[in-house]
Motif scaffolding. Sequence first.
Motif, PDB file in Angstrom:
ATOM      1  N   GLU A  28       0.803  -1.214   0.000  1.00 37.98           N
ATOM      2  CA  GLU A  28       0.000   0.000   0.000  1.00 37.98           C
ATOM      3  C   GLU A  28       0.841   1.272   0.000  1.00 37.98           C
ATOM      4  O   GLU A  28       0.433   2.278  -0.571  1.00 37.98           O
ATOM      5  N   PHE A  29       1.994   1.251   0.651  1.00 40.83           N
ATOM      6  CA  PHE A  29       2.742   2.491   0.827  1.00 40.83           C
ATOM      7  C   PHE A  29       4.146   2.452   0.215  1.00 40.83           C
ATOM      8  O   PHE A  29       4.486   3.303  -0.604  1.00 40.83           O
ATOM      9  N   LEU A  30       4.956   1.477   0.613  1.00 38.95           N
ATOM     10  CA  LEU A  30       6.358   1.457   0.179  1.00 38.95           C
ATOM     11  C   LEU A  30       6.501   1.259  -1.323  1.00 38.95           C
ATOM     12  O   LEU A  30       7.332   1.903  -1.959  1.00 38.95           O
ATOM     13  N   GLU A  31       5.706   0.384  -1.888  1.00 44.69           N
ATOM     14  CA  GLU A  31       5.800   0.119  -3.320  1.00 44.69           C
ATOM     15  C   GLU A  31       5.453   1.372  -4.131  1.00 44.69           C
ATOM     16  O   GLU A  31       6.108   1.684  -5.118  1.00 44.69           O
ATOM     17  N   ARG A  32       4.460   2.118  -3.682  1.00 42.58           N
ATOM     18  CA  ARG A  32       4.105   3.364  -4.358  1.00 42.58           C
ATOM     19  C   ARG A  32       5.180   4.422  -4.192  1.00 42.58           C
ATOM     20  O   ARG A  32       5.503   5.146  -5.136  1.00 42.58           O
ATOM     21  N   MET A  33       5.730   4.516  -2.989  1.00 42.00           N
ATOM     22  CA  MET A  33       6.763   5.527  -2.737  1.00 42.00           C
ATOM     23  C   MET A  33       8.010   5.261  -3.569  1.00 42.00           C
ATOM     24  O   MET A  33       8.654   6.197  -4.038  1.00 42.00           O
ATOM     25  N   LEU A  34       8.343   3.997  -3.757  1.00 40.89           N
ATOM     26  CA  LEU A  34       9.532   3.631  -4.523  1.00 40.89           C
ATOM     27  C   LEU A  34       9.268   3.579  -6.023  1.00 40.89           C
ATOM     28  O   LEU A  34      10.195   3.419  -6.812  1.00 40.89           O
ATOM     29  N   GLY A  35       8.009   3.690  -6.427  1.00 39.48           N
ATOM     30  CA  GLY A  35       7.659   3.678  -7.836  1.00 39.48           C
ATOM     31  C   GLY A  35       7.681   2.311  -8.475  1.00 39.48           C
ATOM     32  O   GLY A  35       7.701   2.184  -9.696  1.00 39.48           O
ATOM     33  N   LEU A  36       7.668   1.275  -7.675  1.00 43.44           N
ATOM     34  CA  LEU A  36       7.749  -0.087  -8.209  1.00 43.44           C
ATOM     35  C   LEU A  36       6.444  -0.527  -8.862  1.00 43.44           C
ATOM     36  O   LEU A  36       6.451  -1.423  -9.702  1.00 43.44           O
ATOM     37  N   ASP A  37       5.337   0.099  -8.495  1.00 42.21           N
ATOM     38  CA  ASP A  37       4.059  -0.300  -9.070  1.00 42.21           C
ATOM     39  C   ASP A  37       3.914   0.183 -10.503  1.00 42.21           C
ATOM     40  O   ASP A  37       3.232  -0.421 -11.305  1.00 42.21           O
ATOM     41  N   LYS A  38       4.588   1.252 -10.886  1.00 40.29           N
ATOM     42  CA  LYS A  38       4.468   1.805 -12.233  1.00 40.29           C
ATOM     43  C   LYS A  38       5.612   1.377 -13.154  1.00 40.29           C
ATOM     44  O   LYS A  38       5.508   1.487 -14.360  1.00 40.29           O
ATOM     45  N   ARG A  39       6.691   0.886 -12.587  1.00 40.44           N
ATOM     46  CA  ARG A  39       7.870   0.551 -13.388  1.00 40.44           C
ATOM     47  C   ARG A  39       7.566  -0.516 -14.437  1.00 40.44           C
ATOM     48  O   ARG A  39       7.976  -0.411 -15.589  1.00 40.44           O
ATOM     49  N   LYS A  40       6.824  -1.532 -14.061  1.00 42.80           N
ATOM     50  CA  LYS A  40       6.491  -2.592 -15.009  1.00 42.80           C
ATOM     51  C   LYS A  40       5.581  -2.073 -16.104  1.00 42.80           C
ATOM     52  O   LYS A  40       5.719  -2.451 -17.267  1.00 42.80           O
ATOM     53  N   ASP A  41       4.627  -1.219 -15.735  1.00 42.63           N
ATOM     54  CA  ASP A  41       3.730  -0.643 -16.736  1.00 42.63           C
ATOM     55  C   ASP A  41       4.502   0.181 -17.749  1.00 42.63           C
ATOM     56  O   ASP A  41       4.271   0.087 -18.950  1.00 42.63           O
ATOM     57  N   HIS A  42       5.415   1.014 -17.271  1.00 39.64           N
ATOM     58  CA  HIS A  42       6.184   1.863 -18.173  1.00 39.64           C
ATOM     59  C   HIS A  42       7.069   1.033 -19.101  1.00 39.64           C
ATOM     60  O   HIS A  42       7.174   1.338 -20.288  1.00 39.64           O
ATOM     61  N   ALA A  43       7.686   0.006 -18.580  1.00 41.96           N
ATOM     62  CA  ALA A  43       8.536  -0.849 -19.407  1.00 41.96           C
ATOM     63  C   ALA A  43       7.703  -1.540 -20.491  1.00 41.96           C
ATOM     64  O   ALA A  43       8.136  -1.638 -21.648  1.00 41.96           O
ATOM     65  N   HIS A  44       6.534  -1.981 -20.137  1.00 41.23           N
ATOM     66  CA  HIS A  44       5.650  -2.658 -21.102  1.00 41.23           C
ATOM     67  C   HIS A  44       5.245  -1.690 -22.214  1.00 41.23           C
ATOM     68  O   HIS A  44       5.288  -2.035 -23.400  1.00 41.23           O
ATOM     69  N   PHE A  45       4.852  -0.479 -21.852  1.00 35.75           N
ATOM     70  CA  PHE A  45       4.418   0.493 -22.857  1.00 35.75           C
ATOM     71  C   PHE A  45       5.575   0.971 -23.726  1.00 35.75           C
ATOM     72  O   PHE A  45       5.406   1.236 -24.913  1.00 35.75           O
ATOM     73  N   GLU A  46       6.766   1.073 -23.159  1.00 36.98           N
ATOM     74  CA  GLU A  46       7.936   1.444 -23.953  1.00 36.98           C
ATOM     75  C   GLU A  46       8.250   0.366 -24.992  1.00 36.98           C
ATOM     76  O   GLU A  46       8.589   0.675 -26.131  1.00 36.98           O
ATOM     77  N   LYS A  47       8.122  -0.903 -24.592  1.00 36.44           N
ATOM     78  CA  LYS A  47       8.369  -1.993 -25.534  1.00 36.44           C
ATOM     79  C   LYS A  47       7.335  -1.970 -26.649  1.00 36.44           C
ATOM     80  O   LYS A  47       7.681  -2.136 -27.827  1.00 36.44           O
TER      81      LYS A  47
END
Length: 74
Positions: free
Chosen positions: A41-60
């Motif tokens: 709920e908190f740490l993953e959002r603060m570190l940006g880990l929840d969006k990193r996979k999405d961004h990598a997928h869209f870049e590909k």
Amino acid sequence: MPLIITIAVLSLLKYLEVGFLDALSWWWIIGLAGFAFIYFEFLERMLGLDKRKDHAHFEKMKKDRLKRSFDKSK
């Protein structure tokens, strides 16, 4: 995901009183579940880990689309 699976397996084994888990306090499992909640709920959002996979997928997808469009034009 491995953390959630671990919590589920530990809970099941504790409930069935298998092996050394029958002497383990429920507070350890509840504490692990609390840690997982705080992390997701908190740490993953603060570190940006929840969006990193999405961004990598869209870049590909973007690179593949550009490659296809340039290959067709030649």
